[in-house]
Design a protein around this motif. Structure first.
Motif, PDB file in Angstrom:
ATOM      1  N   MET A 345       0.838  -1.271   0.145  1.00  0.00           N
ATOM      2  CA  MET A 345      -0.246   0.042   0.072  1.00  0.00           C
ATOM      3  C   MET A 345       0.817   1.358   0.007  1.00  0.00           C
ATOM      4  SD  MET A 345      -2.999  -0.786   2.579  1.00  0.00           S
ATOM      5  CE  MET A 345      -4.178  -2.204   2.246  1.00  0.00           C
ATOM      6  N   ALA A 346       2.044   1.210   0.733  1.00  0.00           N
ATOM      7  CA  ALA A 346       2.943   2.484   0.620  1.00  0.00           C
ATOM      8  C   ALA A 346       3.555   2.583  -0.401  1.00  0.00           C
ATOM      9  CB  ALA A 346       3.903   2.106   1.888  1.00  0.00           C
ATOM     10  N   LEU A 347       3.909   1.610  -1.044  1.00  0.00           N
ATOM     11  CA  LEU A 347       4.619   1.705  -2.146  1.00  0.00           C
ATOM     12  C   LEU A 347       3.845   2.275  -3.617  1.00  0.00           C
ATOM     13  CD1 LEU A 347       6.748  -1.178  -3.772  1.00  0.00           C
ATOM     14  CD2 LEU A 347       5.159  -0.126  -5.024  1.00  0.00           C
ATOM     15  N   VAL A 348       2.628   1.613  -3.474  1.00  0.00           N
ATOM     16  CA  VAL A 348       1.555   2.085  -4.447  1.00  0.00           C
ATOM     17  C   VAL A 348       1.115   3.413  -4.282  1.00  0.00           C
ATOM     18  CG1 VAL A 348      -0.507   1.709  -5.549  1.00  0.00           C
ATOM     19  CG2 VAL A 348       0.876  -0.213  -5.118  1.00  0.00           C
ATOM     20  N   ARG A 349       0.989   4.098  -3.123  1.00  0.00           N
ATOM     21  CA  ARG A 349       0.740   5.436  -2.875  1.00  0.00           C
ATOM     22  C   ARG A 349       1.903   6.146  -3.311  1.00  0.00           C
ATOM     23  NH1 ARG A 349      -3.193   7.967   0.069  1.00  0.00           N
ATOM     24  NH2 ARG A 349      -3.824   5.897   1.112  1.00  0.00           N
ATOM     25  N   ASP A 350       3.069   5.814  -3.127  1.00  0.00           N
ATOM     26  CA  ASP A 350       4.270   6.677  -3.396  1.00  0.00           C
ATOM     27  C   ASP A 350       4.283   6.837  -4.901  1.00  0.00           C
ATOM     28  OD1 ASP A 350       6.415   8.236  -2.894  1.00  0.00           O
ATOM     29  OD2 ASP A 350       8.003   6.365  -2.859  1.00  0.00           O
ATOM     30  N   LEU A 351       4.114   5.580  -5.432  1.00  0.00           N
ATOM     31  CA  LEU A 351       4.100   5.423  -7.244  1.00  0.00           C
ATOM     32  C   LEU A 351       3.064   6.508  -7.663  1.00  0.00           C
ATOM     33  CD1 LEU A 351       5.951   3.869  -8.890  1.00  0.00           C
ATOM     34  CD2 LEU A 351       4.159   2.217  -9.087  1.00  0.00           C
ATOM     35  N   ARG A 352       2.015   6.513  -7.397  1.00  0.00           N
ATOM     36  CA  ARG A 352       0.796   7.445  -7.538  1.00  0.00           C
ATOM     37  C   ARG A 352       1.036   8.622  -7.175  1.00  0.00           C
ATOM     38  NH1 ARG A 352      -4.332   3.334  -6.503  1.00  0.00           N
ATOM     39  NH2 ARG A 352      -3.756   1.544  -7.821  1.00  0.00           N
ATOM     40  N   GLU A 353       1.239   9.085  -6.150  1.00  0.00           N
ATOM     41  CA  GLU A 353       1.395  10.405  -5.786  1.00  0.00           C
ATOM     42  C   GLU A 353       2.596  11.098  -6.137  1.00  0.00           C
ATOM     43  OE1 GLU A 353      -1.057  12.056  -4.073  1.00  0.00           O
ATOM     44  OE2 GLU A 353      -2.405   9.894  -4.337  1.00  0.00           O
ATOM     45  N   ASN A 354       3.679  10.336  -5.993  1.00  0.00           N
ATOM     46  CA  ASN A 354       5.007  11.162  -6.312  1.00  0.00           C
ATOM     47  C   ASN A 354       5.730  11.006  -7.688  1.00  0.00           C
ATOM     48  OD1 ASN A 354       5.139  12.491  -3.550  1.00  0.00           O
ATOM     49  ND2 ASN A 354       5.705  10.579  -2.685  1.00  0.00           N
ATOM     50  N   TYR A 355       5.348   9.765  -8.146  1.00  0.00           N
ATOM     51  CA  TYR A 355       5.986   9.669  -9.634  1.00  0.00           C
ATOM     52  C   TYR A 355       4.768   9.567 -10.654  1.00  0.00           C
ATOM     53  CZ  TYR A 355       9.760   8.431  -6.787  1.00  0.00           C
ATOM     54  OH  TYR A 355      10.898   8.591  -5.774  1.00  0.00           O
ATOM     55  N   SER A 360      -1.897  -1.603 -11.544  1.00  0.00           N
ATOM     56  CA  SER A 360      -2.798  -2.479 -10.542  1.00  0.00           C
ATOM     57  C   SER A 360      -1.966  -3.120  -9.751  1.00  0.00           C
ATOM     58  CB  SER A 360      -3.598  -3.593 -11.203  1.00  0.00           C
ATOM     59  OG  SER A 360      -4.450  -2.693 -12.216  1.00  0.00           O
ATOM     60  N   ILE A 361      -2.435  -3.318  -8.226  1.00  0.00           N
ATOM     61  CA  ILE A 361      -1.450  -4.029  -7.228  1.00  0.00           C
ATOM     62  C   ILE A 361      -2.285  -5.151  -7.014  1.00  0.00           C
ATOM     63  CG2 ILE A 361      -2.774  -2.482  -5.811  1.00  0.00           C
ATOM     64  CD1 ILE A 361      -0.638  -2.879  -3.494  1.00  0.00           C
ATOM     65  N   VAL A 362      -1.542  -6.359  -6.852  1.00  0.00           N
ATOM     66  CA  VAL A 362      -2.247  -7.429  -6.526  1.00  0.00           C
ATOM     67  C   VAL A 362      -1.499  -8.244  -5.413  1.00  0.00           C
ATOM     68  CG1 VAL A 362      -2.600  -9.963  -7.258  1.00  0.00           C
ATOM     69  CG2 VAL A 362      -2.558  -7.930  -9.060  1.00  0.00           C
ATOM     70  N   VAL A 363      -2.054  -8.698  -4.492  1.00  0.00           N
ATOM     71  CA  VAL A 363      -1.561  -9.154  -3.434  1.00  0.00           C
ATOM     72  C   VAL A 363      -2.242 -10.403  -2.782  1.00  0.00           C
ATOM     73  CG1 VAL A 363      -0.577  -6.946  -2.285  1.00  0.00           C
ATOM     74  CG2 VAL A 363      -2.873  -7.657  -1.800  1.00  0.00           C
ATOM     75  N   GLU A 402      13.548  -1.956  -0.788  1.00  0.00           N
ATOM     76  CA  GLU A 402      14.584  -2.469  -0.134  1.00  0.00           C
ATOM     77  C   GLU A 402      15.353  -1.893   1.225  1.00  0.00           C
ATOM     78  OE1 GLU A 402      16.962  -3.111  -3.571  1.00  0.00           O
ATOM     79  OE2 GLU A 402      15.726  -4.668  -4.434  1.00  0.00           O
ATOM     80  N   ASN A 403      15.227  -0.577   1.188  1.00  0.00           N
ATOM     81  CA  ASN A 403      15.868   0.147   2.275  1.00  0.00           C
ATOM     82  C   ASN A 403      14.916   0.327   3.583  1.00  0.00           C
ATOM     83  OD1 ASN A 403      14.291   2.445   1.936  1.00  0.00           O
ATOM     84  ND2 ASN A 403      15.786   3.516   0.773  1.00  0.00           N
ATOM     85  N   GLY A 404      13.697  -0.058   3.548  1.00  0.00           N
ATOM     86  CA  GLY A 404      12.776  -0.233   4.682  1.00  0.00           C
ATOM     87  C   GLY A 404      12.025   0.910   4.765  1.00  0.00           C
ATOM     88  N   THR A 405      12.133   1.706   3.557  1.00  0.00           N
ATOM     89  CA  THR A 405      11.007   2.849   3.835  1.00  0.00           C
ATOM     90  C   THR A 405       9.589   2.583   4.027  1.00  0.00           C
ATOM     91  OG1 THR A 405      13.043   4.422   2.618  1.00  0.00           O
ATOM     92  CG2 THR A 405      10.366   5.225   2.677  1.00  0.00           C
ATOM     93  N   TYR A 406       9.238   1.850   3.170  1.00  0.00           N
ATOM     94  CA  TYR A 406       7.738   1.370   2.993  1.00  0.00           C
ATOM     95  C   TYR A 406       7.585   0.456   4.278  1.00  0.00           C
ATOM     96  CZ  TYR A 406       7.970   3.021  -1.809  1.00  0.00           C
ATOM     97  OH  TYR A 406       8.465   3.804  -3.105  1.00  0.00           O
ATOM     98  N   LYS A 407       8.259   0.017   4.764  1.00  0.00           N
ATOM     99  CA  LYS A 407       8.088  -0.890   6.225  1.00  0.00           C
ATOM    100  C   LYS A 407       7.834   0.265   7.345  1.00  0.00           C
ATOM    101  CE  LYS A 407       9.600  -4.620   6.937  1.00  0.00           C
ATOM    102  NZ  LYS A 407      10.623  -5.635   7.233  1.00  0.00           N
ATOM    103  N   ARG A 408       8.510   1.353   7.210  1.00  0.00           N
ATOM    104  CA  ARG A 408       8.360   2.418   8.381  1.00  0.00           C
ATOM    105  C   ARG A 408       7.056   2.996   7.923  1.00  0.00           C
ATOM    106  NH1 ARG A 408      13.836   2.784   7.372  1.00  0.00           N
ATOM    107  NH2 ARG A 408      13.642   4.547   5.893  1.00  0.00           N
ATOM    108  N   LEU A 409       6.746   3.546   6.608  1.00  0.00           N
ATOM    109  CA  LEU A 409       5.269   4.256   6.270  1.00  0.00           C
ATOM    110  C   LEU A 409       4.403   3.356   6.810  1.00  0.00           C
ATOM    111  CD1 LEU A 409       6.701   6.016   2.969  1.00  0.00           C
ATOM    112  CD2 LEU A 409       6.401   6.925   5.233  1.00  0.00           C
ATOM    113  N   SER A 410       4.401   1.936   6.653  1.00  0.00           N
ATOM    114  CA  SER A 410       3.243   1.219   6.536  1.00  0.00           C
ATOM    115  C   SER A 410       2.840   0.811   8.191  1.00  0.00           C
ATOM    116  CB  SER A 410       3.364  -0.146   6.033  1.00  0.00           C
ATOM    117  OG  SER A 410       4.570  -1.005   6.587  1.00  0.00           O
ATOM    118  N   ALA A 411       3.819   1.189   9.122  1.00  0.00           N
ATOM    119  CA  ALA A 411       3.836   0.859  10.415  1.00  0.00           C
ATOM    120  C   ALA A 411       2.456   1.512  10.933  1.00  0.00           C
ATOM    121  CB  ALA A 411       5.024   1.350  11.272  1.00  0.00           C
ATOM    122  N   ALA A 412       1.992   2.749  10.537  1.00  0.00           N
ATOM    123  CA  ALA A 412       0.808   3.316  10.943  1.00  0.00           C
ATOM    124  C   ALA A 412      -0.361   2.606  10.606  1.00  0.00           C
ATOM    125  CB  ALA A 412       0.670   4.723  10.360  1.00  0.00           C
TER     126      ALA A 412
END
Length: 419
Positions: A345-355, A360-363, A402-412
């Protein structure tokens, strides 16, 4: 006695439990503007890789002109009633004849929707004494059609011919006992992975086993084969496919579908397809529009050429940059990454909002836990600039994953879920 709804209140399902975080953004998103390579999402311009408009026909000027004229000529209701009663026309017949000729079959029959048509076709083809053997990764419409079957059914491992043959041996022994027949079902292109079904090898098994072969070619029709007639043409085995299915919802950028087979098989199906016998006919606006789209498929090879220029650029670019795109053999372009659902979720939000990239995301549960699948659909309307921007964006989000940014963003997100 339990309340019927008790299970619903307690368990929303593996996807439903994320609804409060996901709905309106990750699922049920609202893309706006004309269907194209670039649209708007929540007020921002995005490059769209989630539209099944393979050949770019959705907003082609010729298509829009014909669609508009058909709406003016016929409205959105004509013909009223089911085909068997009052909903049959010369143009329905013409479209069927042209579709059959295009996919090299004797006859074809129109379906109102691909999903319901597939379910109903499977139901009509088999009786309780028959056995179905189908690929374990088959689309949901195939699975639901098989569920209607009162007889035996077996799955074989995805695209695994050895597994298929073992199941054909089982099915043959059982059919000899029941007095029934065997139906094998595969897809021309598997829509998540992009792999072509191993149609050539399956057809070759007909020399050893007695079965009929049904192929769902929703993603192959219009995109594969010399003329665009699909995966069977691509693999040189169209004659070995007994019942061919394709939808208008991909390359044709419309609504509806069709099945094609020998004349006698189509004659049987049109009198036994419950989803068509008891449903309103495909409206004339869609029939006329499909005739125009099919004409363009046949007379404008540049549409498919433009599509494959983009497909080749995107897929080769992803592989060169070290991304895992699996074993796709079609336009469908999966990108596999490792991470949790909150990270996705954090990754896709970044992809859409900032890039400005919308795909589509499949999980899980569609794919195994711990994997993220970004599913991309190239089209003839995309440009090489779109491809380069997207490749650069994917480089950036992979680094952050890979550097854990999305893991930290997803903690909330995890905290809000109580996990």
């Amino acid at each position: 006695m339990k309340d019927l709804f008790e299970k619903i209140y307690k368990d929303k399902g593996p996807l439903g439990k994320w609804a409060s975080q996901a709905e309106g953004y990750f699922v049920f998103p609202k893309l706006e503007g004309e269907i194209s390579n670039r649209m708007k999402f929540q007020g921002k311009d995005v490059i769209t890789w989630s539209i099944n408009d393979y050949l770019g026909l959705a907003n082609h000027p010729e298509v829009r002109k014909v669609d508009a004229q058909a709406a003016a000529d016929y409205g959105s209701a004509y013909p009223m009633g089911a085909r068997m009663m009052s909903g049959h026309t010369d143009l329905h017949e013409k479209l069927q004849e042209e579709l059959a000729a295009f996919v090299n079959k004797e006859a074809a029959y129109l379906l109102n929707f691909g999903y319901q048509g597939m379910v109903s076709t499977i139901d009509a083809l088999v009786a309780k004494d028959d056995i179905i053997v189908y690929d374990v990764d088959a689309h949901a419409c195939i699975i639901d059609g098989v569920r209607l079957h009162h007889g035996k059914r077996f799955t074989y491992k995805h695209n695994d011919i050895e597994s298929l043959e073992k199941n054909l041996e089982r099915a043959t022994k059982m059919a000899e006992q029941t007095g029934g027949g065997i139906l094998v079902i595969s897809e021309g292109v598997f829509g998540m992975r992009g792999e072509q079904g191993r149609l050539k090898e399956i057809v070759a098994l007909k020399k050893k086993y007695n079965f009929r072969f049904f192929v769902d070619d929703a993603h192959g029709f219009g995109t594969l084969g010399k003329t665009g007639a699909g995966a069977g043409e691509e693999q040189g085995v169209q004659d070995g496919i007994d019942v061919y299915f394709a939808t208008f919802a991909k390359s044709m950028a419309s609504t509806g579908a069709f099945i094609a087979a020998d004349q006698e098989i189509i004659d049987y199906l049109k009198y036994n397809l419950r989803s068509q016998m008891f449903a309103k006919s495909l409206q004339m606006q869609l029939v006329v529009g499909a005739l125009k789209r099919l004409e363009m498929l046949k007379t404008m090879p540049e549409l498919k050429q433009n599509l494959w220029t983009i497909v080749d650029a995107l897929q080769s670019g992803l592989k060169e940059r070290g991304f895992d795109i699996g074993t796709t053999q079609s336009c469908v372009t999966p990108v596999y990454l490792k991470g949790s659902i909150p990270e996705a979720m954090a990754l896709v939000r970044d992809l859409r909002e900032n890039y400005g990239i919308f795909c589509s995301i499949v999980v899980y549960p569609v794919i195994p836990k711990g994997l993220i699948l970004l599913r991309m659909i190239p089209t003839a309307t995309h440009t090489l600039k779109d491809v380069e921007e997207t490749l650069d964006a994917f480089d950036a989000i992979r680094d952050r994953l890979e550097n854990g940014t999305y893991k930290r963003l997803s903690a909330a997100v995890m905290a809000a879920m109580g996990e």
